[in-house]
Design an enzyme around this catalytic site. Structure first.
Site, PDB file in Angstrom:
ATOM      1  N   TYR A 101       0.856  -1.193   0.000  1.00  0.00           N
ATOM      2  CA  TYR A 101       0.000   0.000   0.000  1.00  0.00           C
ATOM      3  C   TYR A 101       0.885   1.234   0.000  1.00  0.00           C
ATOM      4  O   TYR A 101       1.890   1.274   0.724  1.00  0.00           O
ATOM      5  CB  TYR A 101      -0.889   0.010   1.263  1.00  0.00           C
ATOM      6  CG  TYR A 101      -1.623   1.321   1.458  1.00  0.00           C
ATOM      7  CD1 TYR A 101      -2.920   1.487   0.981  1.00  0.00           C
ATOM      8  CD2 TYR A 101      -1.014   2.403   2.101  1.00  0.00           C
ATOM      9  CE1 TYR A 101      -3.592   2.696   1.140  1.00  0.00           C
ATOM     10  CE2 TYR A 101      -1.685   3.614   2.256  1.00  0.00           C
ATOM     11  CZ  TYR A 101      -2.968   3.747   1.773  1.00  0.00           C
ATOM     12  OH  TYR A 101      -3.620   4.948   1.921  1.00  0.00           O
ATOM     13  N   GLU A 189      -3.293   7.444  -4.039  1.00  0.00           N
ATOM     14  CA  GLU A 189      -3.191   6.183  -3.301  1.00  0.00           C
ATOM     15  C   GLU A 189      -3.077   5.024  -4.290  1.00  0.00           C
ATOM     16  O   GLU A 189      -3.800   4.989  -5.287  1.00  0.00           O
ATOM     17  CB  GLU A 189      -4.443   6.013  -2.429  1.00  0.00           C
ATOM     18  CG  GLU A 189      -4.429   4.772  -1.561  1.00  0.00           C
ATOM     19  CD  GLU A 189      -5.757   4.615  -0.798  1.00  0.00           C
ATOM     20  OE1 GLU A 189      -5.828   5.084   0.345  1.00  0.00           O
ATOM     21  OE2 GLU A 189      -6.704   4.033  -1.356  1.00  0.00           O
TER      22      GLU A 189
END
Lengths: 382, 294
Positions: A101, A189
């Protein structure tokens, strides 16, 4: 402004971030063409701005054209948590060794940028933050100094990714930071950021939110206009330049100033009603702006009464009152209206309004009384 | 006494020759504010109804001795205007301009904090500040306000700032200084900064703080109030009914997931001993009780 995954990936590609080969499709035939170009196997992904697509059946693997037809046919038009799928993204399926992530956003408390990187990707980062906060490596970045490659490398090492991913991750993170700052994003993101069995690092998803205030230096954003609005009322209000958020109640709200508009929604709620919307017409209250606002509210079929809450500051009470009266001439309003006018020259304003009062137009001196009346009117007409 | 500005504060206006800049410069001067100059590179040497216009902030400061500025220029030019004001040594930079990109705000805030620590930014996207009867910089309609204290006001929202002034005026309660810190994501001056100044000001005996959803500034303020403040605080938080993920007019007013909700902020403030009202009028009533008991 939130981007769809495919728009986010197109933006990433412009900043040199590796993404899978793919294309967006609005029909089954387009989906097959995109799949042929990307090369099988492909992934068919619903383009909606809501989490949980995979669980809802909005992400499917396809080995050949028949499977693309089947899955694209099912996914296009699918309703995922109230979002109807109008487009699918088709990309070449990646082999995944590990999922990470990565994101950049503003840390409002510290007033610095915050980079977050985790070896535990592919799940919601909020879940990781709750269950295993140490699994997220956080990096505070001074917006004046920016992100240096050496700071980035140290950060990647702290996140304990597979050492094989280090160089690729540093490269992507430097480019992602550039997309965040140069691209005027509020959020960038990648989840998951993947390591392939061949040792390549690659963005498998893209979540990007752009800062509307920076539109003046991004002419390329014009092609993105209108794609993000799912609420027809919000679309109409945006076209008229109004700050509007659709809610699910029956009392239409018009106020001047964001804080007062929120407070107006709150007080409707407090006296037992439900606001149909948040609508801020800005500091002044000209007849034209008021007419536009009334038109948007009037087009909302769930509205049963309208609460206009104006604090006359620089704009004096009599000007506000005249604006409201002129606006009522321009728009035929279906619902009864309650007006609370306060501030500079409020008495003069109320005197003007008193000449037009009826059971369809009522003036009240305080927010609480006006809210009660608006809620009673809405209930009487429900 | 008061905080940040008083009758002696000399103010310049960056953007004085624009329509808005001219309007508010003259309005602030009419209130009694010492508006001593303006800045406009293209119109240097002229004047706006007797207010001299200079080519740069440095020139204006040298000629007038100003210590404060109102930045009222278009959003695209705001970052360089703020930096120019800090470089010229101004102590208070009131940035009323709205619509500034968040990356610009983050950069100029950090640059001023690091390189010009004696300069304070108020805003951006704020209504300004008012020391009642002495100095008004920005948009606050000051006519209704009663001077002399004992209440100080700090608010994120413009219209709710005016609402707070009005509620107190209707009850005959005076105000020392009223500060609108603005609703953007990177405010130059925080609730805590203002609370600390009010705590130190002998004429301010109680404070009204109006917050709204988004960020954690109200929770941080609650922590400050609990540990560092002796004066009573009354609060109202706008946005109880705001849905998650939607910007409510202000760029900073957004509930992200479970963070930034009005409920969490109200609970944090109540736990810190703050009297929390459910609407602005009720906040005025609570403050009347507090003032009655002083």
């Amino acid at each position: 402004m939130d981007l769809f995954e495919y728009q986010g990936k197109q933006l990433f590609a412009r900043y040199g971030i590796p993404v899978s080969k793919g294309d967006v499709a609005e029909t089954v035939d387009e989906a097959v063409r995109a799949a042929e170009a990307a090369g099988y196997p492909v992934v068919v992904k619903a383009q909606v701005q809501v989490g949980g697509r995979g669980k809802a059946g909005g992400i499917k693997l396809a080995e050949n054209a028949d499977e693309v037809r089947l899955h694209a046919g099912n996914i296009l038009g699918m309703d995922i948590k109230g979002h109807v799928v109008k487009r699918v993204w088709i990309e070449h399926a990646s082999d995944i060794a590990e999922e990470y992530y990565a994101s950049f956003t503003l840390d409002r408390s510290a007033k610095k940028y915050l980079g977050m990187l985790s070896a535990q990707g592919g799940v919601e980062i909020e879940t990781v933050a709750d269950e295993n906060p140490d699994a997220i490596a956080r990096l505070s970045i001074d917006p004046v100094d920016g992100l240096t490659e050496s700071a980035c490398r140290t950060w990647v090492e702290q996140a304990k990714l597979n050492p094989a991913a280090t160089d690729g991750a540093v490269d992507i993170l430097m480019k992602l930071y550039n997309a965040y700052v140069d691209g005027d994003a509020d959020l960038v993101e990648i989840n998951p950021l993947i390591l392939t069995p061949e040792g390549k690092v690659h963005a498998l998803d893209a979540k990007v939110s752009l800062d509307e205030n920076a539109r003046f230096r991004h002419p390329e954003w014009d092609e993105l206009v209108g794609l993000e609005k799912t609420d027809a009322r919000e679309f109409e209000a945006a076209e008229k330049g109004l700050q509007y958020v659709g809610l699910d109640g029956t009392v239409g709200v018009i106020a001047n100033g964001a804080g007062l508009a929120m407070a107006t929604c709150d007080i409707v709620h407090e006296v037992g009603g439900r606001p149909a919307n948040f609508l801020d017409i800005g500091g002044g209250a000209s007849a034209q702006v008021m007419a536009n606002a009334l038109e948007v509210i009037n087009n909302d079929p769930s509205v049963r009464s309208i609460f206009i809450n104006i604090f006359g500051g620089i704009t004096k009470g009599e000007e506000v009152a005249n604006g409201i009266v002129q606006a009522l001439d321009q728009v035929a309003i279906a619902s009864p209206i309650v007006i609370r006018l306060d501030g500079t020259n409020a008495d003069e304003g109320r005197a003007i309004l008193s000449g037009y009062e009826s059971d369809r137009l009522v003036s009240k001196p305080t927010m609480v009384e006006a809210a009660r009346t608006a809620v009673e009117m809405a209930e009487a007409r429900s | 006494m008061s905080i940040l500005v008083n009758a002696d504060t000399k103010v310049i206006v960056q953007g004085i020759t624009g329509g808005q800049g001219r309007f508010y410069a003259l309005r602030n001067r009419a209130y009694g504010t010492k508006v001593v100059g303006g800045v406009s590179p293209k119109k240097a040497g002229t004047d706006v109804e007797g207010i001299p216009v200079f080519a740069s902030v440095a020139d204006a400061v040298r000629e007038t001795g100003a210590t404060a500025t109102m930045v009222i220029v278009p959003a695209a030019g705001a970052a360089s205007a703020v930096i120019e004001a800090a470089e010229a040594g101004l102590e208070l930079i009131v940035a009323v301009t709205e619509g500034i990109p968040v990356h610009d705000e983050a950069r100029f805030y950090n640059q001023v904090a690091r390189d010009f620590p004696s300069s304070r930014i108020l805003g951006p996207n704020c209504p300004g500040l008012l020391t009642v009867g002495e100095c008004n910089i920005g948009f606050i309609p000051a006519e209704v306000a009663k001077p002399g204290g004992p209440v100080g006001i700090v608010s994120r929202s413009g219209t709710l700032t005016y609402q707070a002034l009005n509620e107190l005026a209707q009850k005959g309660i005076g105000v020392t200084t009223c500060v609108g810190i603005g609703g953007d994501p990177v405010p130059g001056t925080s609730f805590i900064d203002c609370l600390a100044l009010f705590e130190a000001d002998p004429d301010t005996k109680a404070v009204i703080m109006f917050g709204e959803i988004g960020g954690s500034a109200e929770e941080e303020a609650a922590d400050f109030i609990r540990t560092k403040m002796s004066k009573p605080v009354v609060s109202y938080i706008a946005g109880v009914t705001a849905p998650p993920g939607k910007k409510m007019g202000h760029a900073g007013a957004i509930v992200s997931g479970s963070k930034g909700t009005a409920q969490a902020k109200m609970e944090a403030l109540e736990a810190a001993g703050v009297r929390v009202a459910t609407n602005p009028t009720a906040a005025g009533e609570l403050m009347a009780e507090v003032v009655g008991g002083l």
